[in-house]
Design a protein around this motif. Structure first.
Motif, PDB file in Angstrom:
ATOM      1  N   GLY A  85       6.449   1.996   5.585  1.00  0.00           N
ATOM      2  CA  GLY A  85       5.681   2.277   4.384  1.00  0.00           C
ATOM      3  C   GLY A  85       6.378   3.090   3.331  1.00  0.00           C
ATOM      4  N   GLN A 135       3.055   3.139   7.925  1.00  0.00           N
ATOM      5  CA  GLN A 135       2.735   2.132   8.932  1.00  0.00           C
ATOM      6  C   GLN A 135       2.904   2.703  10.327  1.00  0.00           C
ATOM      7  N   SER A 150      11.157  -5.825   6.725  1.00  0.00           N
ATOM      8  CA  SER A 150       9.904  -5.136   6.438  1.00  0.00           C
ATOM      9  C   SER A 150       8.771  -5.694   7.299  1.00  0.00           C
ATOM     10  N   GLU A 186       5.607  -5.270   6.575  1.00  0.00           N
ATOM     11  CA  GLU A 186       4.405  -5.121   5.758  1.00  0.00           C
ATOM     12  C   GLU A 186       3.410  -6.273   5.896  1.00  0.00           C
TER      13      GLU A 186
END
Length: 475
Positions: free
Chosen positions: A73, A143, A93, A95
């Motif tokens: 994050g 995260q 990533s 995400e």
């Protein structure tokens, strides 16, 4: 090594159009962390949506000798997830991996993807009448995979421990692309080595956390927040000991907030008002919470009485509503913004035995002021676990090179004092790249050999987060 064009074609085939970014503009935000630290342009940004895709990308990089760095994050403070400027790296990533896989309110566990944002996890726990107690200022963006990989701490370590104490199982993609599946929701498991502990706090150097089984707790039904004024840090420590006894085991947070931090908070958030009539050198922001019937008001009032009698407390306010409590905690958040608004400064994350915090603070403050009188010391943190953020603001107007040299000198002096108190240079932020040199100076030969051996065992080619925690091997 494969060509850049072949890399793009092959990863696009593995991840699809949404799964790979190659345009410089699209990749810009993956080069910057919250404090404003910048990394180099990555080779590309891989955005897998499943554990299998993560494994496929890592396996590909392993076969083609492509270094990669997992990224969460963007809330890190030690440069561990930023692309390296000297060696082109692929950013991976997580995400897009945001699933809450399973919530079990009877077993008090939750299984989640590694890219799940902490606030989403906390919300899902609350919906099941449970609580996931990890509490960080960046919980709206950080995260869980990053929290695990950095062994995150935060405000509630005093009662619940760090991330290491909140993880029951992990799923990890190893540096060669194999998947370690340790996603067991067991509260007791004594079968051999506890392998998940290798990856907690490893900062992505030994594997990529793609899933986690988290420990939940009963959701607090009542909580109380208070701001307490103290004459000095000795009084804060005395008050802490009283609070541990007055509030039984219900104390969840006990934060040191010096007057300078309160003023920074009001500077960053003009809507904040001084919560007490008379300014005090230091304050304590504390919280107690209970999941069942408990008279927290009586406990805190008892603490007030004992604190006044002991001379550890000069004033205080107990929040009478959730709004007042949020306003008090907003001080803790706004003071971080106030520091960032002052520009580049020395951020530290040290750990000292709780009983030595006052002596450490006095010595460190005097030595720093003697070394550079124009510098401003801002020392705050989690008294209940000995974690002090001893930060230093240099005077304005310095040239970049002069500022960098000053901050380096101040850090060396401060870390030397930490060592004298048998403390740690990192309590929760980790090592990354920024603290590597200082970290290596503290390691004994056996410690270094064990860490290097683990890295070589799992990542012999040093392709996963190379140069973080430990230096790259010399070719």
């Amino acid at each position: 090594m494969t060509t850049r064009e072949a890399l793009f074609d092959d990863l696009s085939a593995l991840l699809g159009k949404r799964g790979l970014l190659t345009d410089g503009g699209d990749m810009e935000r993956y080069r910057v962390d919250w404090p404003g630290y910048r990394g180099a342009a990555p080779l590309a940004v891989a955005r897998p949506s499943t554990t299998r895709q993560v494994a496929d990308v890592v396996s590909y990089c392993h076969r083609h000798d492509i270094p990669l760095v997992p990224q969460g994050g963007h809330s890190g403070l030690v440069g561990g997830a930023l692309p390296d400027a000297d060696y082109p790296e692929l950013v991976l990533s997580l995400e897009r991996m945001t699933a809450i896989r399973h919530v079990d309110p009877i077993n008090f566990t939750m299984s989640v993807d590694g890219g799940c944002v902490l606030q989403s996890i906390k919300d899902a726990a609350a919906a099941a009448d449970c609580d996931f107690p990890l509490s960080l200022g960046a919980q709206g963006s950080c995260q869980i995979g990053g929290n695990v990989s950095t062994n995150a701490g935060g405000l509630n370590v005093l009662r619940y421990g760090m991330m290491r104490q909140l993880v029951l199982g992990l799923e990890v993609v190893l540096p060669d692309g194999r998947i370690y599946n340790g996603m067991k929701a067991l509260h007791k498991n004594n079968t051999g080595y506890d392998l998940k502990q290798l990856f907690i706090g490893a900062e992505g150097t030994l594997g990529i956390v793609t899933g986690a089984v988290l420990k939940l707790f009963p959701r607090p039904q009542v909580s109380r927040t208070a701001l307490l004024a103290c004459p000095d840090i000795d009084a804060v420590l005395k008050l802490y000991a009283l609070a541990r006894r007055s509030c039984c085991d219900l104390l969840t947070a006990f934060e040191l907030v010096p007057r300078t931090c309160l003023e920074l908070a009001m500077e960053a958030s003009p809507e904040l008002r001084d919560p007490l009539e008379t300014p005090s050198p230091v304050y304590v922001l504390m919280e107690a919470a209970a999941s069942g019937p408990a008279d927290l008001d009586a406990m805190i009032e008892n603490l007030f009485e004992r604190g006044f009698e002991a001379g550890a407390l000069t004033d205080g306010v107990l929040a009478s509503s959730e709004t007042q409590a949020r306003n008090l905690w907003h001080i803790r958040e706004a003071m971080l913004e106030g520091q960032r608004n002052r520009g580049e400064h020395l951020r530290t994350d040290i750990s000292i035995p709780i009983s030595s915090l006052s002596a450490f603070h006095e010595r460190a403050s005097h030595e720093i002021q003697d070394l550079y009188p124009q510098a401003t010391v801002i020392a705050y943190g989690h008294i209940g676990d000995g974690n002090l953020h001893f930060n230093i603001l240099p005077p304005p107007g310095l040239e970049a090179d002069e500022r960098a040299a000053l901050l380096h000198e101040l850090e060396e002096r401060l870390f030397g004092i930490v060592d004298d108190f048998d403390g740690s240079i990192s309590a929760e932020h980790g090592i990354g790249r920024f603290k590597q040199s200082a970290f290596l100076e503290t390691l004994s030969e056996p410690e270094y050999d064990i860490m290097r051996g683990l890295k070589h065992l799992l990542d012999p080619r040093c392709l996963m987060s190379p140069g973080r925690i430990l230096p790259r091997p010399i070719d």
